[in-house]
Design a protein around this motif. Sequence first.
Motif, PDB file in Angstrom:
ATOM      1  N   ALA A   1       0.116   3.733   1.562  1.00 59.19           N
ATOM      2  CA  ALA A   1       0.000   4.272   2.920  1.00 59.19           C
ATOM      3  C   ALA A   1       1.071   3.723   3.865  1.00 59.19           C
ATOM      4  O   ALA A   1       1.227   4.234   4.972  1.00 59.19           O
ATOM      5  CB  ALA A   1      -1.387   3.973   3.480  1.00 59.19           C
TER       6      ALA A   1
ATOM      7  N   SER B   1       0.816  -1.207   0.000  1.00 57.33           N
ATOM      8  CA  SER B   1       0.000   0.000   0.000  1.00 57.33           C
ATOM      9  C   SER B   1       0.854   1.262   0.000  1.00 57.33           C
ATOM     10  O   SER B   1       1.898   1.330   0.660  1.00 57.33           O
ATOM     11  CB  SER B   1      -0.916   0.006   1.223  1.00 57.33           C
ATOM     12  OG  SER B   1      -1.614   1.229   1.300  1.00 57.33           O
TER      13      SER B   1
ATOM     14  N   ASP C   1      -3.562   1.048  -2.459  1.00 58.63           N
ATOM     15  CA  ASP C   1      -3.609   2.090  -1.442  1.00 58.63           C
ATOM     16  C   ASP C   1      -4.512   1.615  -0.312  1.00 58.63           C
ATOM     17  O   ASP C   1      -5.194   0.597  -0.416  1.00 58.63           O
ATOM     18  CB  ASP C   1      -4.136   3.396  -2.042  1.00 58.63           C
ATOM     19  CG  ASP C   1      -3.754   4.623  -1.222  1.00 58.63           C
ATOM     20  OD1 ASP C   1      -3.045   4.492  -0.202  1.00 58.63           O
ATOM     21  OD2 ASP C   1      -4.165   5.737  -1.613  1.00 58.63           O
ATOM     22  N   THR C   2      -4.506   2.369   0.782  1.00 58.05           N
ATOM     23  CA  THR C   2      -5.388   2.084   1.915  1.00 58.05           C
ATOM     24  C   THR C   2      -6.333   3.267   2.077  1.00 58.05           C
ATOM     25  O   THR C   2      -5.884   4.414   2.164  1.00 58.05           O
ATOM     26  CB  THR C   2      -4.573   1.889   3.209  1.00 58.05           C
ATOM     27  OG1 THR C   2      -3.643   0.815   2.994  1.00 58.05           O
ATOM     28  CG2 THR C   2      -5.474   1.550   4.376  1.00 58.05           C
ATOM     29  N   ARG C   3      -7.619   2.984   2.075  1.00 61.23           N
ATOM     30  CA  ARG C   3      -8.637   4.008   2.263  1.00 61.23           C
ATOM     31  C   ARG C   3      -9.633   3.481   3.294  1.00 61.23           C
ATOM     32  O   ARG C   3     -10.132   2.369   3.156  1.00 61.23           O
ATOM     33  CB  ARG C   3      -9.367   4.326   0.952  1.00 61.23           C
ATOM     34  CG  ARG C   3      -8.445   4.641  -0.227  1.00 61.23           C
ATOM     35  CD  ARG C   3      -8.250   6.121  -0.439  1.00 61.23           C
ATOM     36  NE  ARG C   3      -7.252   6.420  -1.442  1.00 61.23           N
ATOM     37  CZ  ARG C   3      -7.499   6.813  -2.684  1.00 61.23           C
ATOM     38  NH1 ARG C   3      -8.745   6.945  -3.093  1.00 61.23           N
ATOM     39  NH2 ARG C   3      -6.509   7.081  -3.505  1.00 61.23           N
TER      40      ARG C   3
ATOM     41  N   SER D   1       4.621   3.131   5.586  1.00 59.19           N
ATOM     42  CA  SER D   1       5.783   4.003   5.762  1.00 59.19           C
ATOM     43  C   SER D   1       6.993   3.325   5.128  1.00 59.19           C
ATOM     44  O   SER D   1       7.071   2.103   5.031  1.00 59.19           O
ATOM     45  CB  SER D   1       6.034   4.277   7.245  1.00 59.19           C
ATOM     46  OG  SER D   1       6.294   3.062   7.909  1.00 59.19           O
TER      47      SER D   1
END
Length: 188
Positions: free
Chosen positions: A46, A44, A80-82, A48
């Motif tokens: 998102a 993802s 991605d993370t949503r 780090s």
Amino acid sequence: MQLRLRTLSLACALAAFSAVAACEDQPFGYIDWSLSPDTARLYSLARSGLNFPAGFDFVSETPVLIESQSAINQWDVALDTRDAQLVVVPAVAFGLDSEARVADMGARGFDEISEAPGDTALYTAGPLRMQVGNLYVVRTRLTVGFFGQRCFAFSKFTPIALDEAEGIMDFQFDGNPNCNDRRLRPPN
């Protein structure tokens, strides 16, 4: 002499075109292909840290570090993370000049679909929540075909493992290398 060379060149080109065009069971410029499903892992956006491939190029069937300068317009979707859920987002949603789109085919087995949808309304340019057991079809960005024409390729993929806490998706994929050919199974 030059007129004779031009005439000969034209005759050779017409003969070659006729030979290729005679293959009525295959589109012009058809590349023979076989099923070759593979797996890949995406991370993802998102997460780090850097150097984790978040994008996927369905044309060359490779994960992509989308932060890399050489990756610009060389990928179709990113993970991605949503709202704490993993989603696949087509490149156009990031402001890139891309025609890549994804269609959610619902809960289907990987081999259940033999052709990508022809209805463009089924494809989205926005994020799609990933679910194990669902099948997704990708219409890639415009690419250059075997004879230099601009066209789309079509692929399918299904998540086989999702780790939303770590932001990781493992998935199975396969695709058709032929321009604008929606078949997801090669002809017999």
